[in-house]
Design a protein around this motif. Structure first.
Motif, PDB file in Angstrom:
ATOM      1  N   LEU A   2       0.821  -1.215   0.000  1.00  6.72           N
ATOM      2  CA  LEU A   2       0.000   0.000   0.000  1.00  6.72           C
ATOM      3  C   LEU A   2       0.851   1.259   0.000  1.00  6.72           C
ATOM      4  O   LEU A   2       0.552   2.224  -0.706  1.00  6.72           O
ATOM      5  N   ASP A   3       1.955   1.259   0.743  1.00  9.01           N
ATOM      6  CA  ASP A   3       2.770   2.478   0.840  1.00  9.01           C
ATOM      7  C   ASP A   3       3.528   2.811  -0.446  1.00  9.01           C
ATOM      8  O   ASP A   3       4.154   3.857  -0.551  1.00  9.01           O
ATOM      9  N   ARG A   4       3.463   1.944  -1.443  1.00 11.45           N
ATOM     10  CA  ARG A   4       4.085   2.244  -2.738  1.00 11.45           C
ATOM     11  C   ARG A   4       3.167   3.052  -3.649  1.00 11.45           C
ATOM     12  O   ARG A   4       3.591   3.498  -4.708  1.00 11.45           O
ATOM     13  N   ILE A   5       1.896   3.201  -3.264  1.00 19.53           N
ATOM     14  CA  ILE A   5       0.960   4.018  -4.046  1.00 19.53           C
ATOM     15  C   ILE A   5       0.827   5.360  -3.343  1.00 19.53           C
ATOM     16  O   ILE A   5       0.332   5.445  -2.225  1.00 19.53           O
ATOM     17  N   VAL A   6       1.296   6.408  -3.984  1.00 15.30           N
ATOM     18  CA  VAL A   6       1.220   7.759  -3.432  1.00 15.30           C
ATOM     19  C   VAL A   6      -0.250   8.139  -3.289  1.00 15.30           C
ATOM     20  O   VAL A   6      -1.047   7.884  -4.210  1.00 15.30           O
TER      21      VAL A   6
ATOM     22  N   GLY B 272      -2.671   6.875  -9.033  1.00 16.05           N
ATOM     23  CA  GLY B 272      -2.900   5.508  -9.446  1.00 16.05           C
ATOM     24  C   GLY B 272      -1.622   4.840  -9.909  1.00 16.05           C
ATOM     25  O   GLY B 272      -0.618   5.501 -10.198  1.00 16.05           O
ATOM     26  N   VAL B 273      -1.667   3.515  -9.962  1.00 11.40           N
ATOM     27  CA  VAL B 273      -0.583   2.711 -10.517  1.00 11.40           C
ATOM     28  C   VAL B 273      -1.209   1.708 -11.475  1.00 11.40           C
ATOM     29  O   VAL B 273      -2.397   1.410 -11.396  1.00 11.40           O
ATOM     30  N   CYS B 274      -0.405   1.187 -12.366  1.00 11.58           N
ATOM     31  CA  CYS B 274      -0.880   0.183 -13.305  1.00 11.58           C
ATOM     32  C   CYS B 274      -0.323  -1.174 -12.897  1.00 11.58           C
ATOM     33  O   CYS B 274       0.843  -1.283 -12.523  1.00 11.58           O
ATOM     34  N   ALA B 275      -1.177  -2.181 -12.948  1.00 11.17           N
ATOM     35  CA  ALA B 275      -0.763  -3.557 -12.651  1.00 11.17           C
ATOM     36  C   ALA B 275      -1.225  -4.457 -13.787  1.00 11.17           C
ATOM     37  O   ALA B 275      -2.283  -4.236 -14.375  1.00 11.17           O
ATOM     38  N   LEU B 276      -0.426  -5.455 -14.088  1.00 10.70           N
ATOM     39  CA  LEU B 276      -0.784  -6.436 -15.097  1.00 10.70           C
ATOM     40  C   LEU B 276      -1.322  -7.670 -14.375  1.00 10.70           C
ATOM     41  O   LEU B 276      -0.589  -8.339 -13.654  1.00 10.70           O
ATOM     42  N   LEU B 277      -2.619  -7.938 -14.549  1.00 11.54           N
ATOM     43  CA  LEU B 277      -3.268  -9.052 -13.883  1.00 11.54           C
ATOM     44  C   LEU B 277      -3.872  -9.980 -14.923  1.00 11.54           C
ATOM     45  O   LEU B 277      -4.773  -9.583 -15.661  1.00 11.54           O
ATOM     46  N   ASN B 278      -3.359 -11.179 -14.984  1.00 12.69           N
ATOM     47  CA  ASN B 278      -3.865 -12.172 -15.940  1.00 12.69           C
ATOM     48  C   ASN B 278      -3.874 -11.628 -17.362  1.00 12.69           C
ATOM     49  O   ASN B 278      -4.828 -11.823 -18.111  1.00 12.69           O
TER      50      ASN B 278
ATOM     51  N   VAL C 226      -4.693  -3.142 -15.299  1.00 13.30           N
ATOM     52  CA  VAL C 226      -5.669  -2.618 -14.352  1.00 13.30           C
ATOM     53  C   VAL C 226      -5.054  -1.397 -13.663  1.00 13.30           C
ATOM     54  O   VAL C 226      -3.900  -1.433 -13.239  1.00 13.30           O
ATOM     55  N   ALA C 227      -5.838  -0.314 -13.581  1.00 11.78           N
ATOM     56  CA  ALA C 227      -5.409   0.902 -12.878  1.00 11.78           C
ATOM     57  C   ALA C 227      -5.925   0.824 -11.444  1.00 11.78           C
ATOM     58  O   ALA C 227      -7.126   0.657 -11.224  1.00 11.78           O
ATOM     59  N   VAL C 228      -5.007   0.925 -10.479  1.00 12.67           N
ATOM     60  CA  VAL C 228      -5.356   0.848  -9.062  1.00 12.67           C
ATOM     61  C   VAL C 228      -5.107   2.218  -8.448  1.00 12.67           C
ATOM     62  O   VAL C 228      -4.006   2.769  -8.575  1.00 12.67           O
ATOM     63  N   PHE C 229      -6.122   2.766  -7.783  1.00 13.21           N
ATOM     64  CA  PHE C 229      -6.045   4.116  -7.229  1.00 13.21           C
ATOM     65  C   PHE C 229      -6.151   4.089  -5.712  1.00 13.21           C
ATOM     66  O   PHE C 229      -6.942   3.335  -5.138  1.00 13.21           O
ATOM     67  N   ARG C 230      -5.353   4.948  -5.085  1.00 12.55           N
ATOM     68  CA  ARG C 230      -5.397   5.148  -3.637  1.00 12.55           C
ATOM     69  C   ARG C 230      -5.876   6.577  -3.411  1.00 12.55           C
ATOM     70  O   ARG C 230      -5.195   7.541  -3.799  1.00 12.55           O
TER      71      ARG C 230
ATOM     72  N   SER D  30      -4.379   4.972 -15.416  1.00 16.72           N
ATOM     73  CA  SER D  30      -3.637   5.025 -14.150  1.00 16.72           C
ATOM     74  C   SER D  30      -2.856   6.333 -14.004  1.00 16.72           C
ATOM     75  O   SER D  30      -2.482   6.708 -12.901  1.00 16.72           O
ATOM     76  N   ARG D  31      -2.636   7.032 -15.099  1.00 13.62           N
ATOM     77  CA  ARG D  31      -1.882   8.297 -15.068  1.00 13.62           C
ATOM     78  C   ARG D  31      -2.790   9.523 -14.988  1.00 13.62           C
ATOM     79  O   ARG D  31      -2.314  10.650 -15.015  1.00 13.62           O
ATOM     80  N   GLY D  32      -4.092   9.310 -14.925  1.00 19.41           N
ATOM     81  CA  GLY D  32      -5.037  10.419 -14.898  1.00 19.41           C
ATOM     82  C   GLY D  32      -5.078  11.132 -13.556  1.00 19.41           C
ATOM     83  O   GLY D  32      -4.551  10.647 -12.548  1.00 19.41           O
ATOM     84  N   LEU D  33      -5.742  12.274 -13.553  1.00 19.80           N
ATOM     85  CA  LEU D  33      -5.915  13.059 -12.335  1.00 19.80           C
ATOM     86  C   LEU D  33      -7.185  12.621 -11.622  1.00 19.80           C
ATOM     87  O   LEU D  33      -8.240  12.503 -12.243  1.00 19.80           O
ATOM     88  N   VAL D  34      -7.081  12.389 -10.315  1.00 18.61           N
ATOM     89  CA  VAL D  34      -8.248  11.985  -9.538  1.00 18.61           C
ATOM     90  C   VAL D  34      -8.890  13.198  -8.895  1.00 18.61           C
ATOM     91  O   VAL D  34      -8.243  14.207  -8.632  1.00 18.61           O
ATOM     92  N   GLY D  35     -10.183  13.094  -8.679  1.00 20.31           N
ATOM     93  CA  GLY D  35     -10.945  14.169  -8.058  1.00 20.31           C
ATOM     94  C   GLY D  35     -12.361  13.698  -7.825  1.00 20.31           C
ATOM     95  O   GLY D  35     -12.625  12.501  -7.723  1.00 20.31           O
ATOM     96  N   SER D  36     -13.281  14.651  -7.770  1.00 16.16           N
ATOM     97  CA  SER D  36     -14.677  14.278  -7.583  1.00 16.16           C
ATOM     98  C   SER D  36     -15.557  15.189  -8.421  1.00 16.16           C
ATOM     99  O   SER D  36     -15.222  16.343  -8.694  1.00 16.16           O
ATOM    100  N   ILE D  37     -16.676  14.628  -8.821  1.00 19.84           N
ATOM    101  CA  ILE D  37     -17.738  15.374  -9.493  1.00 19.84           C
ATOM    102  C   ILE D  37     -18.989  15.039  -8.700  1.00 19.84           C
ATOM    103  O   ILE D  37     -19.478  13.909  -8.747  1.00 19.84           O
TER     104      ILE D  37
END
Length: 115
Positions: A16-20, A24-30, A34-38, A62-69
């Protein structure tokens, strides 16, 4: 809209502490990106959606800006700026270009995504 998942198929992504916080970070699953956001630092909310943006046809969410609408927690695609709901994967501007969302959990400091 979670994909049809077998709940016993969890994949370790990273500590968990590797995700600022608020990124978000990108992971390759199967074989799928997949973009995983904290969201947040102390008691973070975690979300996972497909990394592929069907609007730009690029694997960039995964490189996008997070926020809220309103009440929705979203990521804005870095290319055309469409917003994707992190809970459901819905593309707010073009619902026909929505992506899949996945369950996420933290166990012993490790982030896991169901896929």
């Amino acid at each position: 809209m979670h994909r049809d998942l077998q709940l016993n198929q969890w994949n370790a992504v990273c500590p968990l502490d590797r995700i600022v916080p608020d990124t978000g970070v990108c992971a390759l699953l199967n074989g799928r990106q997949v973009a995983v956001f904290r969201i947040g630092a102390e008691s973070p909310d975690l979300f996972a959606i497909d990394n592929y943006d069907p609007n730009s046809q690029a694997a960039v969410l995964s490189r996008g800006l997070v926020g809220s609408i309103g009440e929705r927690v979203v990521v804005a695609s870095p290319i055309y700026k469409q917003h994707f709901d992190l809970r459901t994967g819905e593309c707010l501007e073009a619902p026909h270009n929505s992506v899949s969302s996945y369950p996420v959990r933290v166990q012993d400091g490790q982030v896991w995504v169901g896929a």
